[in-house]
Motif scaffolding. Structure first.
Motif, PDB file in Angstrom:
ATOM      1  N   ALA A  89      -7.592  37.049  89.405  1.00  0.00           N
ATOM      2  CA  ALA A  89      -8.163  36.657  88.108  1.00  0.00           C
ATOM      3  C   ALA A  89      -8.862  35.310  88.215  1.00  0.00           C
ATOM      4  O   ALA A  89      -9.953  35.122  87.648  1.00  0.00           O
ATOM      5  CB  ALA A  89      -7.071  36.605  87.043  1.00  0.00           C
ATOM      6  N   GLU A  90      -8.261  34.361  88.946  1.00  0.00           N
ATOM      7  CA  GLU A  90      -8.894  33.057  89.141  1.00  0.00           C
ATOM      8  C   GLU A  90     -10.229  33.213  89.872  1.00  0.00           C
ATOM      9  O   GLU A  90     -11.221  32.574  89.512  1.00  0.00           O
ATOM     10  CB  GLU A  90      -7.972  32.116  89.921  1.00  0.00           C
ATOM     11  CG  GLU A  90      -6.831  31.562  89.122  1.00  0.00           C
ATOM     12  CD  GLU A  90      -5.907  30.673  89.957  1.00  0.00           C
ATOM     13  OE1 GLU A  90      -6.157  30.493  91.177  1.00  0.00           O
ATOM     14  OE2 GLU A  90      -4.946  30.151  89.377  1.00  0.00           O
ATOM     15  N   GLU A  91     -10.258  34.050  90.881  1.00  0.00           N
ATOM     16  CA  GLU A  91     -11.493  34.265  91.632  1.00  0.00           C
ATOM     17  C   GLU A  91     -12.555  34.917  90.750  1.00  0.00           C
ATOM     18  O   GLU A  91     -13.719  34.507  90.753  1.00  0.00           O
ATOM     19  CB  GLU A  91     -11.218  35.130  92.873  1.00  0.00           C
ATOM     20  CG  GLU A  91     -12.443  35.439  93.703  1.00  0.00           C
ATOM     21  CD  GLU A  91     -13.092  34.217  94.312  1.00  0.00           C
ATOM     22  OE1 GLU A  91     -14.282  34.301  94.667  1.00  0.00           O
ATOM     23  OE2 GLU A  91     -12.439  33.160  94.432  1.00  0.00           O
ATOM     24  N   ARG A  92     -12.164  35.948  89.967  1.00  0.00           N
ATOM     25  CA  ARG A  92     -13.118  36.584  89.048  1.00  0.00           C
ATOM     26  C   ARG A  92     -13.648  35.569  88.044  1.00  0.00           C
ATOM     27  O   ARG A  92     -14.850  35.529  87.767  1.00  0.00           O
ATOM     28  CB  ARG A  92     -12.443  37.736  88.298  1.00  0.00           C
ATOM     29  CG  ARG A  92     -12.409  39.043  89.041  1.00  0.00           C
ATOM     30  CD  ARG A  92     -12.031  40.191  88.141  1.00  0.00           C
ATOM     31  NE  ARG A  92     -10.842  39.947  87.336  1.00  0.00           N
ATOM     32  CZ  ARG A  92      -9.588  40.184  87.716  1.00  0.00           C
ATOM     33  NH1 ARG A  92      -9.369  40.684  88.924  1.00  0.00           N
ATOM     34  NH2 ARG A  92      -8.579  39.938  86.918  1.00  0.00           N
ATOM     35  N   HIS A  93     -12.773  34.729  87.510  1.00  0.00           N
ATOM     36  CA  HIS A  93     -13.191  33.725  86.537  1.00  0.00           C
ATOM     37  C   HIS A  93     -14.179  32.730  87.156  1.00  0.00           C
ATOM     38  O   HIS A  93     -15.197  32.380  86.554  1.00  0.00           O
ATOM     39  CB  HIS A  93     -11.960  32.993  85.993  1.00  0.00           C
ATOM     40  CG  HIS A  93     -12.261  32.011  84.920  1.00  0.00           C
ATOM     41  ND1 HIS A  93     -12.768  32.372  83.691  1.00  0.00           N
ATOM     42  CD2 HIS A  93     -12.126  30.659  84.884  1.00  0.00           C
ATOM     43  CE1 HIS A  93     -12.928  31.296  82.953  1.00  0.00           C
ATOM     44  NE2 HIS A  93     -12.552  30.239  83.652  1.00  0.00           N
ATOM     45  N   ARG A  94     -13.878  32.283  88.376  1.00  0.00           N
ATOM     46  CA  ARG A  94     -14.769  31.351  89.063  1.00  0.00           C
ATOM     47  C   ARG A  94     -16.152  31.982  89.268  1.00  0.00           C
ATOM     48  O   ARG A  94     -17.185  31.359  89.022  1.00  0.00           O
ATOM     49  CB  ARG A  94     -14.164  30.945  90.411  1.00  0.00           C
ATOM     50  CG  ARG A  94     -14.925  29.825  91.124  1.00  0.00           C
ATOM     51  CD  ARG A  94     -14.370  29.555  92.499  1.00  0.00           C
ATOM     52  NE  ARG A  94     -14.482  30.702  93.387  1.00  0.00           N
ATOM     53  CZ  ARG A  94     -15.618  31.115  93.959  1.00  0.00           C
ATOM     54  NH1 ARG A  94     -16.749  30.493  93.717  1.00  0.00           N
ATOM     55  NH2 ARG A  94     -15.622  32.152  94.760  1.00  0.00           N
ATOM     56  N   VAL A  95     -16.160  33.239  89.698  1.00  0.00           N
ATOM     57  CA  VAL A  95     -17.431  33.937  89.916  1.00  0.00           C
ATOM     58  C   VAL A  95     -18.174  34.109  88.597  1.00  0.00           C
ATOM     59  O   VAL A  95     -19.393  33.900  88.528  1.00  0.00           O
ATOM     60  CB  VAL A  95     -17.187  35.304  90.597  1.00  0.00           C
ATOM     61  CG1 VAL A  95     -18.441  36.161  90.593  1.00  0.00           C
ATOM     62  CG2 VAL A  95     -16.688  35.094  92.020  1.00  0.00           C
ATOM     63  N   GLU A  96     -17.466  34.476  87.530  1.00  0.00           N
ATOM     64  CA  GLU A  96     -18.115  34.640  86.228  1.00  0.00           C
ATOM     65  C   GLU A  96     -18.753  33.335  85.760  1.00  0.00           C
ATOM     66  O   GLU A  96     -19.855  33.328  85.220  1.00  0.00           O
ATOM     67  CB  GLU A  96     -17.101  35.123  85.185  1.00  0.00           C
ATOM     68  CG  GLU A  96     -16.694  36.570  85.365  1.00  0.00           C
ATOM     69  CD  GLU A  96     -15.548  36.965  84.456  1.00  0.00           C
ATOM     70  OE1 GLU A  96     -15.070  36.120  83.660  1.00  0.00           O
ATOM     71  OE2 GLU A  96     -15.105  38.123  84.550  1.00  0.00           O
ATOM     72  N   ILE A  97     -18.072  32.206  85.960  1.00  0.00           N
ATOM     73  CA  ILE A  97     -18.617  30.905  85.564  1.00  0.00           C
ATOM     74  C   ILE A  97     -19.858  30.581  86.392  1.00  0.00           C
ATOM     75  O   ILE A  97     -20.875  30.129  85.856  1.00  0.00           O
ATOM     76  CB  ILE A  97     -17.549  29.804  85.694  1.00  0.00           C
ATOM     77  CG1 ILE A  97     -16.496  29.987  84.608  1.00  0.00           C
ATOM     78  CG2 ILE A  97     -18.168  28.418  85.603  1.00  0.00           C
ATOM     79  CD1 ILE A  97     -15.317  29.062  84.732  1.00  0.00           C
ATOM     80  N   GLU A  98     -19.788  30.824  87.715  1.00  0.00           N
ATOM     81  CA  GLU A  98     -20.952  30.563  88.563  1.00  0.00           C
ATOM     82  C   GLU A  98     -22.139  31.426  88.137  1.00  0.00           C
ATOM     83  O   GLU A  98     -23.274  30.950  88.068  1.00  0.00           O
ATOM     84  CB  GLU A  98     -20.611  30.821  90.024  1.00  0.00           C
ATOM     85  CG  GLU A  98     -19.716  29.774  90.637  1.00  0.00           C
ATOM     86  CD  GLU A  98     -19.347  30.084  92.078  1.00  0.00           C
ATOM     87  OE1 GLU A  98     -19.871  31.074  92.642  1.00  0.00           O
ATOM     88  OE2 GLU A  98     -18.527  29.344  92.638  1.00  0.00           O
ATOM     89  N   VAL A  99     -21.879  32.692  87.831  1.00  0.00           N
ATOM     90  CA  VAL A  99     -22.959  33.583  87.389  1.00  0.00           C
ATOM     91  C   VAL A  99     -23.512  33.091  86.063  1.00  0.00           C
ATOM     92  O   VAL A  99     -24.736  33.029  85.863  1.00  0.00           O
ATOM     93  CB  VAL A  99     -22.445  35.040  87.279  1.00  0.00           C
ATOM     94  CG1 VAL A  99     -23.453  35.918  86.539  1.00  0.00           C
ATOM     95  CG2 VAL A  99     -22.150  35.603  88.660  1.00  0.00           C
ATOM     96  N   PHE A 100     -22.639  32.710  85.138  1.00  0.00           N
ATOM     97  CA  PHE A 100     -23.095  32.214  83.834  1.00  0.00           C
ATOM     98  C   PHE A 100     -23.968  30.987  84.013  1.00  0.00           C
ATOM     99  O   PHE A 100     -25.024  30.869  83.395  1.00  0.00           O
ATOM    100  CB  PHE A 100     -21.882  31.904  82.955  1.00  0.00           C
ATOM    101  CG  PHE A 100     -22.237  31.280  81.642  1.00  0.00           C
ATOM    102  CD1 PHE A 100     -22.758  32.056  80.608  1.00  0.00           C
ATOM    103  CD2 PHE A 100     -22.062  29.914  81.434  1.00  0.00           C
ATOM    104  CE1 PHE A 100     -23.086  31.484  79.395  1.00  0.00           C
ATOM    105  CE2 PHE A 100     -22.389  29.338  80.221  1.00  0.00           C
ATOM    106  CZ  PHE A 100     -22.902  30.122  79.194  1.00  0.00           C
ATOM    107  N   TRP A 101     -23.536  30.042  84.857  1.00  0.00           N
ATOM    108  CA  TRP A 101     -24.307  28.826  85.082  1.00  0.00           C
ATOM    109  C   TRP A 101     -25.650  29.137  85.720  1.00  0.00           C
ATOM    110  O   TRP A 101     -26.668  28.540  85.402  1.00  0.00           O
ATOM    111  CB  TRP A 101     -23.531  27.843  85.941  1.00  0.00           C
ATOM    112  CG  TRP A 101     -22.431  27.152  85.193  1.00  0.00           C
ATOM    113  CD1 TRP A 101     -22.164  27.215  83.862  1.00  0.00           C
ATOM    114  CD2 TRP A 101     -21.452  26.293  85.751  1.00  0.00           C
ATOM    115  NE1 TRP A 101     -21.083  26.454  83.546  1.00  0.00           N
ATOM    116  CE2 TRP A 101     -20.615  25.858  84.699  1.00  0.00           C
ATOM    117  CE3 TRP A 101     -21.177  25.831  87.026  1.00  0.00           C
ATOM    118  CZ2 TRP A 101     -19.544  24.995  84.881  1.00  0.00           C
ATOM    119  CZ3 TRP A 101     -20.106  24.978  87.212  1.00  0.00           C
ATOM    120  CH2 TRP A 101     -19.297  24.561  86.152  1.00  0.00           C
ATOM    121  N   THR A 102     -25.635  30.089  86.633  1.00  0.00           N
ATOM    122  CA  THR A 102     -26.875  30.459  87.305  1.00  0.00           C
ATOM    123  C   THR A 102     -27.844  31.133  86.334  1.00  0.00           C
ATOM    124  O   THR A 102     -29.031  30.817  86.306  1.00  0.00           O
ATOM    125  CB  THR A 102     -26.580  31.399  88.488  1.00  0.00           C
ATOM    126  OG1 THR A 102     -25.650  30.758  89.358  1.00  0.00           O
ATOM    127  CG2 THR A 102     -27.834  31.732  89.250  1.00  0.00           C
TER     128      THR A 102
END
Length: 137
Positions: A89-102
């Motif tokens: 879940a932490e990894e998915r959240h980190r990826v979601e934030i990176e995608v959102f920022w991008t």
């Protein structure tokens, strides 16, 4: 266990006598011997009862140990699964934030002075007075 060694006796038939109350069984009268037999049988019965009791106690303890061990193994497995799920879940959240920022073009430093911070932890905004900085752990 290895087999018992056979003893070789020489000299014919040797009788062993038990000493009780200072008298050997050879020196006891018939009544004394009968009383001695009764006493020995009572002692044997007591010993057999104790043996049975201790075997039951041993079985109870062994069953308790096995149940506790199964519970411990089950709890350890649950802990491993939850830890793995949390990491995923932490990894998915980190990826979601990176995608959102991008996708939105937001940079790591944002100016949100008007919005008060209510969060805590590694993803909480950190205020330095002029800007809010977001840190991804």
């Amino acid at each position: 266990m290895p087999p018992k060694a056979k003893s070789k006796k020489k000299g014919g038939n040797v009788k062993s006598s038990t000493v009780m109350d200072g008298l050997s069984t050879e020196d006891m009268s018939k009544d004394q011997l009968e009383e001695h037999i009764i006493h020995l049988r009572e002692e044997l019965d007591r010993e057999q009862e104790e043996k049975s009791y201790f075997q039951l106690e041993r079985d109870k303890i062994q069953a308790f140990w096995e149940i506790s061990k199964r519970n411990l193994d089950k709890t350890k497995a649950e802990l491993r699964n939850r830890s793995r799920e949390r990491d995923e879940a932490e990894e998915r959240h980190r990826v979601e934030i990176e995608v959102f920022w991008t996708v939105t073009g937001i940079h790591a430093t944002l100016n949100f002075n008007e919005i008060p911070s209510t969060g805590t932890g590694p993803m909480a905004p950190q205020h330095d007075g002029t800007a809010t900085k977001w840190y991804c752990g």
